[in-house]
Design a protein around this motif. Structure first.
Motif, PDB file in Angstrom:
ATOM      1  N   ILE A   1      24.353 -17.300  -0.592  1.00  0.00           N
ATOM      2  CA  ILE A   1      23.355 -18.361  -0.621  1.00  0.00           C
ATOM      3  C   ILE A   1      24.042 -19.679  -0.283  1.00  0.00           C
ATOM      4  CG2 ILE A   1      23.628 -18.855  -3.090  1.00  0.00           C
ATOM      5  CD1 ILE A   1      20.615 -19.309  -3.216  1.00  0.00           C
ATOM      6  N   ASP A   2      23.346 -20.505   0.475  1.00  0.00           N
ATOM      7  CA  ASP A   2      23.907 -21.806   0.852  1.00  0.00           C
ATOM      8  C   ASP A   2      22.776 -22.672   1.392  1.00  0.00           C
ATOM      9  OD1 ASP A   2      25.745 -23.774   1.153  1.00  0.00           O
ATOM     10  OD2 ASP A   2      26.991 -22.763   2.629  1.00  0.00           O
ATOM     11  N   SER A   3      23.100 -23.897   1.744  1.00  0.00           N
ATOM     12  CA  SER A   3      22.086 -24.812   2.277  1.00  0.00           C
ATOM     13  C   SER A   3      22.718 -25.696   3.343  1.00  0.00           C
ATOM     14  CB  SER A   3      21.494 -25.676   1.159  1.00  0.00           C
ATOM     15  OG  SER A   3      22.478 -26.529   0.621  1.00  0.00           O
ATOM     16  N   THR A   4      21.864 -26.296   4.158  1.00  0.00           N
ATOM     17  CA  THR A   4      22.317 -27.220   5.183  1.00  0.00           C
ATOM     18  C   THR A   4      21.274 -28.308   5.362  1.00  0.00           C
ATOM     19  OG1 THR A   4      23.139 -27.395   7.472  1.00  0.00           O
ATOM     20  CG2 THR A   4      21.271 -25.933   7.094  1.00  0.00           C
ATOM     21  N   ILE A   5      21.721 -29.501   5.672  1.00  0.00           N
ATOM     22  CA  ILE A   5      20.827 -30.651   5.857  1.00  0.00           C
ATOM     23  C   ILE A   5      20.570 -30.855   7.346  1.00  0.00           C
ATOM     24  CG2 ILE A   5      20.607 -33.145   5.600  1.00  0.00           C
ATOM     25  CD1 ILE A   5      22.201 -32.968   3.051  1.00  0.00           C
ATOM     26  N   ILE A   6      19.325 -31.131   7.685  1.00  0.00           N
ATOM     27  CA  ILE A   6      18.969 -31.420   9.071  1.00  0.00           C
ATOM     28  C   ILE A   6      18.253 -32.765   9.135  1.00  0.00           C
ATOM     29  CG2 ILE A   6      18.832 -29.007   9.817  1.00  0.00           C
ATOM     30  CD1 ILE A   6      15.804 -29.209   9.421  1.00  0.00           C
TER      31      ILE A   6
ATOM     32  N   HIS B   1      17.500 -24.172   2.477  1.00  0.00           N
ATOM     33  CA  HIS B   1      18.205 -23.272   1.573  1.00  0.00           C
ATOM     34  C   HIS B   1      18.002 -21.856   2.108  1.00  0.00           C
ATOM     35  CE1 HIS B   1      18.376 -26.498  -1.549  1.00  0.00           C
ATOM     36  NE2 HIS B   1      17.243 -26.855  -0.945  1.00  0.00           N
ATOM     37  N   ALA B   2      19.066 -21.080   2.187  1.00  0.00           N
ATOM     38  CA  ALA B   2      18.962 -19.750   2.792  1.00  0.00           C
ATOM     39  C   ALA B   2      19.773 -18.733   2.012  1.00  0.00           C
ATOM     40  CB  ALA B   2      19.436 -19.786   4.243  1.00  0.00           C
TER      41      ALA B   2
ATOM     42  N   GLU C   1      17.750 -34.743  -0.194  1.00  0.00           N
ATOM     43  CA  GLU C   1      18.491 -35.233  -1.348  1.00  0.00           C
ATOM     44  C   GLU C   1      18.504 -34.241  -2.516  1.00  0.00           C
ATOM     45  OE1 GLU C   1      14.342 -35.898  -2.490  1.00  0.00           O
ATOM     46  OE2 GLU C   1      15.490 -36.066  -0.631  1.00  0.00           O
ATOM     47  N   VAL C   2      17.728 -33.160  -2.408  1.00  0.00           N
ATOM     48  CA  VAL C   2      17.636 -32.173  -3.488  1.00  0.00           C
ATOM     49  C   VAL C   2      18.937 -31.390  -3.594  1.00  0.00           C
ATOM     50  CG1 VAL C   2      16.418 -30.108  -4.298  1.00  0.00           C
ATOM     51  CG2 VAL C   2      15.149 -31.986  -3.240  1.00  0.00           C
ATOM     52  N   SER C   3      19.397 -31.124  -4.809  1.00  0.00           N
ATOM     53  CA  SER C   3      20.655 -30.406  -5.013  1.00  0.00           C
ATOM     54  C   SER C   3      20.526 -28.958  -4.566  1.00  0.00           C
ATOM     55  CB  SER C   3      21.065 -30.452  -6.489  1.00  0.00           C
ATOM     56  OG  SER C   3      20.156 -29.708  -7.282  1.00  0.00           O
ATOM     57  N   ASP C   4      21.664 -28.368  -4.237  1.00  0.00           N
ATOM     58  CA  ASP C   4      21.678 -26.963  -3.837  1.00  0.00           C
ATOM     59  C   ASP C   4      21.126 -26.079  -4.949  1.00  0.00           C
ATOM     60  OD1 ASP C   4      22.842 -27.860  -1.555  1.00  0.00           O
ATOM     61  OD2 ASP C   4      24.854 -27.157  -2.021  1.00  0.00           O
ATOM     62  N   TYR C   5      21.497 -26.378  -6.159  1.00  0.00           N
ATOM     63  CA  TYR C   5      21.113 -25.564  -7.306  1.00  0.00           C
ATOM     64  C   TYR C   5      19.590 -25.516  -7.490  1.00  0.00           C
ATOM     65  CZ  TYR C   5      20.589 -24.236 -12.218  1.00  0.00           C
ATOM     66  OH  TYR C   5      20.192 -23.632 -13.376  1.00  0.00           O
ATOM     67  N   SER C   6      18.910 -26.613  -7.190  1.00  0.00           N
ATOM     68  CA  SER C   6      17.456 -26.686  -7.398  1.00  0.00           C
ATOM     69  C   SER C   6      16.693 -25.736  -6.486  1.00  0.00           C
ATOM     70  CB  SER C   6      16.960 -28.119  -7.185  1.00  0.00           C
ATOM     71  OG  SER C   6      17.577 -29.006  -8.093  1.00  0.00           O
TER      72      SER C   6
END
Length: 259
Positions: free
Chosen positions: A94-99, A129-130, A147-152
């Motif tokens: 699991i991870d996230s990226t900002i666009i 988030h993916a 601005e939302v945290s990865d954990y959220s």
């Protein structure tokens, strides 16, 4: 044209798309032709009005894209491919990226916050988030403001109905006692480095954690589609539809190579 579906790829998904019925004076165009038009817009990032004329009238392609998004066709298509092709149940990630969001993406009727936009110093941003399998193939997505945290954004991805993996890889942004306990309760080993402010650091398997590069490569492949690398869509539904369509395109080689 480059980027169009091959015969082998179309053979796989043609039965998963809804049939279209036209009027007697205006018969419905081929799903394959329109889908290739959607892929053209996805790949190039062009406005719908600038779609290549070889795919038909841009408005007809757009209307079908939006109708399928409203009907949940894109979500169901990805879920079906995941169910049919998910054999790597050793480890998920699991991870996230900002666009960045284009200026044209602002101005949604319900407000930018409800459509998954966040405000930063550089303008509007969104965060994808993916969750992926061990081969870096996308399983599910969630969209929030930048601005939302990865954990959220983790809960909805952790709870998707897929095969239970042996390990679950994530970076230290997902380090929390609740998330670790949730994974252990399901019989999943969390491979998450501890935050620097933890009083008692929790050990983790560094060799397993090195495989997390697969999900980073997945984001890189997704951002090759310009409609994903920069957000042009005002609504959450349209952008997620493009995101699911891009994920389907990443999944198709796994089925083609089996045949």
């Amino acid at each position: 044209m480059r980027g169009d579906l091959t015969d082998a790829e179309w053979e796989i998904i043609q039965g998963l798309l809804p049939s279209e019925r036209g009027r007697c004076v205006r018969p419905a165009k081929s799903n394959r032709l329109f889908l290739n038009g959607m892929l053209y817009v996805l790949r190039t990032g062009c406005p719908w009005r600038d779609m290549h004329e070889r795919y038909g009238k841009w408005n007809s392609v757009y209307v079908r894209f939006r109708r399928w998004a409203e009907q949940g066709v894109w979500d169901a298509l990805l879920e079906t491919l995941v169910d049919l092709g998910l054999t790597d149940d050793w480890q998920h990630m699991i991870d996230s990226t900002i666009i960045r969001a284009h200026s044209q993406a602002a101005g949604a009727k319900r407000g930018t916050h409800k459509e998954g936009f966040g405000q930063s110093c550089g303008g509007f941003t969104s965060k994808i988030h993916a969750r992926s399998d061990g081969q870096g193939r996308p399983l599910a997505f969630a969209l929030t403001g930048g601005e939302v945290s990865d954990y959220s954004g983790a809960d909805s991805l952790i709870d998707i109905p897929v095969t239970t993996p042996h390990c679950f890889l994530a970076d230290k942004g997902y380090d929390s006692d609740r998330l670790r306990e949730k994974q252990l309760f399901r019989g999943i080993l969390p491979v998450i480095p501890p935050r620097s402010n933890r009083k008692k650091p929790i050990p983790y398997n560094l060799q397993h954690y090195k495989d997390r590069h697969c999900i980073e490569r997945m984001f890189n492949k997704l951002k090759r589609f310009r409609r994903i690398a920069t957000r042009y869509d005002k609504t959450r539904k349209s952008f997620l539809a493009f995101l699911h369509l891009a994920a389907v395109k990443l999944w198709l080689p796994s089925f083609v190579n089996k045949t």
